[in-house]
Design an enzyme around this catalytic site. Structure first.
Site, PDB file in Angstrom:
ATOM      1  CD  GLU A  52     -42.415 -24.059 -16.946  1.00 33.55           C
ATOM      2  OE1 GLU A  52     -41.538 -23.686 -17.834  1.00 33.55           O
ATOM      3  OE2 GLU A  52     -43.594 -24.505 -17.437  1.00 33.55           O
ATOM      4  CG  PHE A  83     -48.711 -36.503 -21.862  1.00 34.93           C
ATOM      5  CD1 PHE A  83     -47.837 -35.875 -23.198  1.00 34.93           C
ATOM      6  CD2 PHE A  83     -49.475 -35.247 -21.499  1.00 34.93           C
ATOM      7  CE1 PHE A  83     -47.835 -34.914 -23.444  1.00 34.93           C
ATOM      8  CE2 PHE A  83     -49.338 -33.913 -22.067  1.00 34.93           C
ATOM      9  CZ  PHE A  83     -48.663 -33.631 -23.053  1.00 34.93           C
ATOM     10  CE  LYS A 139     -55.421 -33.799 -14.024  1.00 37.72           C
ATOM     11  NZ  LYS A 139     -55.525 -32.349 -14.745  1.00 37.72           N
ATOM     12  CG  MET A 166     -15.896 -14.094 -16.684  1.00 38.93           C
ATOM     13  SD  MET A 166     -14.709 -12.751 -16.267  1.00 38.93           S
ATOM     14  CE  MET A 166     -15.515 -12.309 -14.554  1.00 38.93           C
TER      15      MET A 166
HETATM   16  C1  TPP Z   1     -26.085 -20.665 -18.069  1.00 39.69           C
HETATM   17  C2  TPP Z   1     -24.720 -20.422 -18.261  1.00 39.69           C
HETATM   18  N1  TPP Z   1     -24.150 -20.722 -19.544  1.00 39.69           N
HETATM   19  C3  TPP Z   1     -22.755 -20.402 -19.720  1.00 39.69           C
HETATM   20  C4  TPP Z   1     -22.195 -19.551 -18.587  1.00 39.69           C
HETATM   21  C5  TPP Z   1     -20.609 -19.616 -18.899  1.00 39.69           C
HETATM   22  N2  TPP Z   1     -20.412 -18.091 -18.764  1.00 39.69           N
HETATM   23  C6  TPP Z   1     -19.929 -17.414 -17.571  1.00 39.69           C
HETATM   24  S1  TPP Z   1     -19.760 -15.836 -17.851  1.00 39.69           S
HETATM   25  C7  TPP Z   1     -20.164 -15.851 -19.423  1.00 39.69           C
HETATM   26  C8  TPP Z   1     -20.244 -14.614 -20.127  1.00 39.69           C
HETATM   27  C9  TPP Z   1     -21.350 -13.693 -19.671  1.00 39.69           C
HETATM   28  O1  TPP Z   1     -21.481 -12.814 -21.101  1.00 39.69           O
HETATM   29  P1  TPP Z   1     -22.353 -11.461 -20.842  1.00 39.69           P
HETATM   30  O2  TPP Z   1     -23.576 -11.948 -20.051  1.00 39.69           O
HETATM   31  O3  TPP Z   1     -22.598 -10.823 -21.934  1.00 39.69           O
HETATM   32  O4  TPP Z   1     -21.557 -10.782 -19.669  1.00 39.69           O
HETATM   33  P2  TPP Z   1     -20.182 -10.053 -19.589  1.00 39.69           P
HETATM   34  O5  TPP Z   1     -19.111 -11.132 -19.106  1.00 39.69           O
HETATM   35  O6  TPP Z   1     -19.795  -9.623 -21.159  1.00 39.69           O
HETATM   36  O7  TPP Z   1     -20.321  -8.756 -18.824  1.00 39.69           O
HETATM   37  C10 TPP Z   1     -20.601 -17.300 -19.850  1.00 39.69           C
HETATM   38  C11 TPP Z   1     -20.767 -17.527 -21.244  1.00 39.69           C
HETATM   39  C12 TPP Z   1     -22.799 -19.395 -17.465  1.00 39.69           C
HETATM   40  N3  TPP Z   1     -21.972 -18.982 -16.428  1.00 39.69           N
HETATM   41  N4  TPP Z   1     -24.170 -19.879 -17.225  1.00 39.69           N
END
Ligand code: TPP
Length: 560
Positions: free
Chosen positions: A48, A110, A160, A468
């Protein structure tokens, strides 16, 4: 007519052509009606959250209201991340959720969840329908609220038994909601003051956000910028609202913005914010933000935004397009050669260095995709470094070609949003830039993309890290990379298992061929797994809490 049928009839009257959703016991009556409703295409997602993001990607790239549907309880709670994402970025979405029968509400039935309670802070408005007679006006109000004023998600929770009740079909002609009257026309006195400020300014700057796109104000904005020769910087959400190739465009501002946009903010004497909200990723340290600016004009449809983060001297509440059109009538043609020259100087002073590397660089991937697609794709992103590289390098000249989770920063947004964007724009090229962390968050929607033969081009900037977060650990936590290294599956092989095309790219030489192959495939999604230099950082970079002129321009010790 039964409630479920009435709902679908009402959606048809609202012009809904597509619904993204996932069935369940509490919406089975609605799905039964959909079975006989060829006018509405239902896109079956695999989670979803994907339905909400798909509705959001559809809305951002088409300008129409996105619609999603989920069953009660877990179906509805799964929608919430998508609703919060749409809420933070002011995206018009109508979500419909099934609810347990009215007599069971509050009895821990439920699959019962207090969905209106849960979504109260992440929707613009929500409704629990307790009587079938209310349904027509509620649906009308939901679409009206979602798409007018400051757009946003609206939820309708439909028990529902109400879906099964009978009543006569009605379609209320007018929607009038007491207490809800967005202000469209800006106050003329304020607009006059703004015109005077523009007349007086030596170093004016336009700072524009997603509100310009939502209001369809790009044309008026361009006219204003050109007539008064005011340079323009945009937020992540405002990407494409003003042509990025225009001579007056400074690109994106803020944490990973351009050096010259941030310099311009810190040196302008007049700042005109349009449909932007002074987000902390944009302002950096609020105490020093725009410290040389004498006057700040803030044009926004939402009065709650004005003065929220910065002191505004000339607030104008209204629709960005209407306000800019009025403003245009009141300003004289102007030139600011010295100001433009000063900005050109900053551009010359700092140009991002071109790095040489034996490994594949993320910049190279985005650049090559940009070149191969001639900058004409609808670009969707996930969240992380790849999002910033895409924003910095893939320059866009048109609004509604960019879908990225700005306010909430939702990893996993990209793939389902790309599904929504491609469904809404069947004839356009949709490119997704994702990360190896982000893609895995919603990889199941690759099935959806395959099932509907959507030729989305997915480029994963695979650095084997939550890049990041690793960058922040490197910069601020002494390089202690706690839990950010990823052991990934073979993504190309995984894509093939889903029924998509999967290509693995290890170096620059393989990249071009992969891009050409990806662009030639028209009947299914393609995932290009680009193995990039693992510890590449995003620059420039304003460290959190610092001033915009305290940018780190490049990797310490490497250059400069
Ligand atoms: C749902 C969610 N969980 C955690 C984060 C924290 N967060 C921000 S950027 C990041 C890393 C993203 O990694 P990736 O998708 O491999 O991209 P990259 O930065 O390596 O390009 C995280 C864990 C977030 N923004 N969203």
């Amino acid at each position: 007519m039964k409630g479920a049928k009435m709902l679908i009839e009402l959606l048809k009257r609202e012009g809904v052509e597509v619904i993204f959703g996932y069935p369940g016991g509490a919406v089975i009556d609605i799905y039964d009606v959909l079975f006989d409703t060829p006018e509405i295409k239902h896109v079956l997602v695999r989670h979803e959250q994907g339905a909400a993001h798909a509705a959001d990607g559809y809305a951002r790239t088409t300008g129409k209201v996105g619609v999603c549907i989920a069953t009660s309880g877990p179906g509805a709670t799964n929608l919430t991340t998508g609703l919060a994402t749409a809420y933070m970025d002011s995206v018009p979405v109508v979500a419909i959720t099934g609810q347990v029968p009215t007599k069971l509400i509050g009895k821990d039935a439920f699959q019962e969840a207090d969905v209106t309670g849960i979504t109260m802070p992440i929707t613009k408005h929500n409704f629990l329908v307790t009587h079938i007679e209310e349904l027509p006006i509620i649906v009308r109000e939901a679409f009206h609220i979602a798409s007018t004023g400051r757009p946003g998600p609206v939820l309708i929770d439909l028990p529902k038994d109400v879906q099964q009740q009978e009543a006569e079909f009605t379609f209320p002609e007018k929607v009038e909601i007491p207490g809800y009257r967005p202000t469209y026309q800006g106050h003329i006195n304020q607009i006059n003051l703004a015109a005077q400020a523009i007349e007086k300014a030596q170093k004016p700057l336009l700072y524009i956000g997603g509100g310009v796109i939502a209001a369809g104000a790009s044309g008026a904005l361009r006219e204003l910028a050109e007539k008064t020769e005011i340079p323009v910087t945009h937020t992540l959400m405002g990407k494409g609202a003003f042509p990025e190739h225009h001579r007056l465009s400074l690109g994106m501002l803020g944490m990973h913005g351009t050096y010259w946009a941030n310099k311009a903010i810190m040196n302008c004497d007049l700042l005109i914010a349009v449909g932007a909200r002074f987000d902390d990723r944009v302002t950096g340290n609020l105490k020093t933000f725009a410290r040389n600016t004498e006057t700040i004009i803030h044009i926004d449809i939402d009065p709650a935004e004005i003065g929220k983060n910065v002191k505004t001297h000339i607030p104008i509440v209204g629709d960005a397009r209407l306000v800019l059109e009025e403003l245009l009538k009141r300003v004289e043609s102007k030139k600011h050669p010295e100001w433009i020259q000063e900005i050109e100087g900053w551009k010359k002073e700092y140009q991002p260095p071109r790095k040489e590397s034996a490994k594949l660089l993320p910049h190279t991937v985005v650049e090559k995709v940009y070149q191969a697609t001639k900058g004409k794709a609808i670009v969707v992103t996930d969240v992380g470094q790849h999002q910033m590289w895409a924003a910095q390098i893939y320059l866009l000249d048109e609004p509604r070609c960019w879908a990225s989770s700005g306010g909430l920063g939702t990893m996993g947004y990209g793939l389902p949003a790309a599904v929504g964007a491609q469904i809404g724009n069947p004839d356009k090229l949709v490119v997704l830039f994702s990360g190896d962390g982000s893609i895995m968050m919603k990889i199941q929607e690759l099935v959806t993309a395959c099932n509907y033969c959507l030729p989305i081009k997915i480029f994963v900037l695979n650095n084997s890290y939550l890049g990041m977060v690793r960058q922040w650990q490197g910069c601020f936590y002494k390089g202690r990379y706690s839990c950010t290294q990823l052991k990934n599956p073979d993504l190309a092989q995984l894509a093939r298992a889903f029924g998509a095309e999967g290509i693995s790219v290890k170096n620059e030489a393989e990249l071009e061929e992969a891009i050409n192959k990806a662009l030639s495939i028209e009947d299914r999604p393609v995932l290009v797994d680009c193995h990039i230099e693992e510890e590449e950082n995003v620059y420039p970079f304003v460290p959190p809490g610092k001033s915009l002129d305290e940018m780190i321009l490049w990797e310490p010790g490497k250059e400069g």
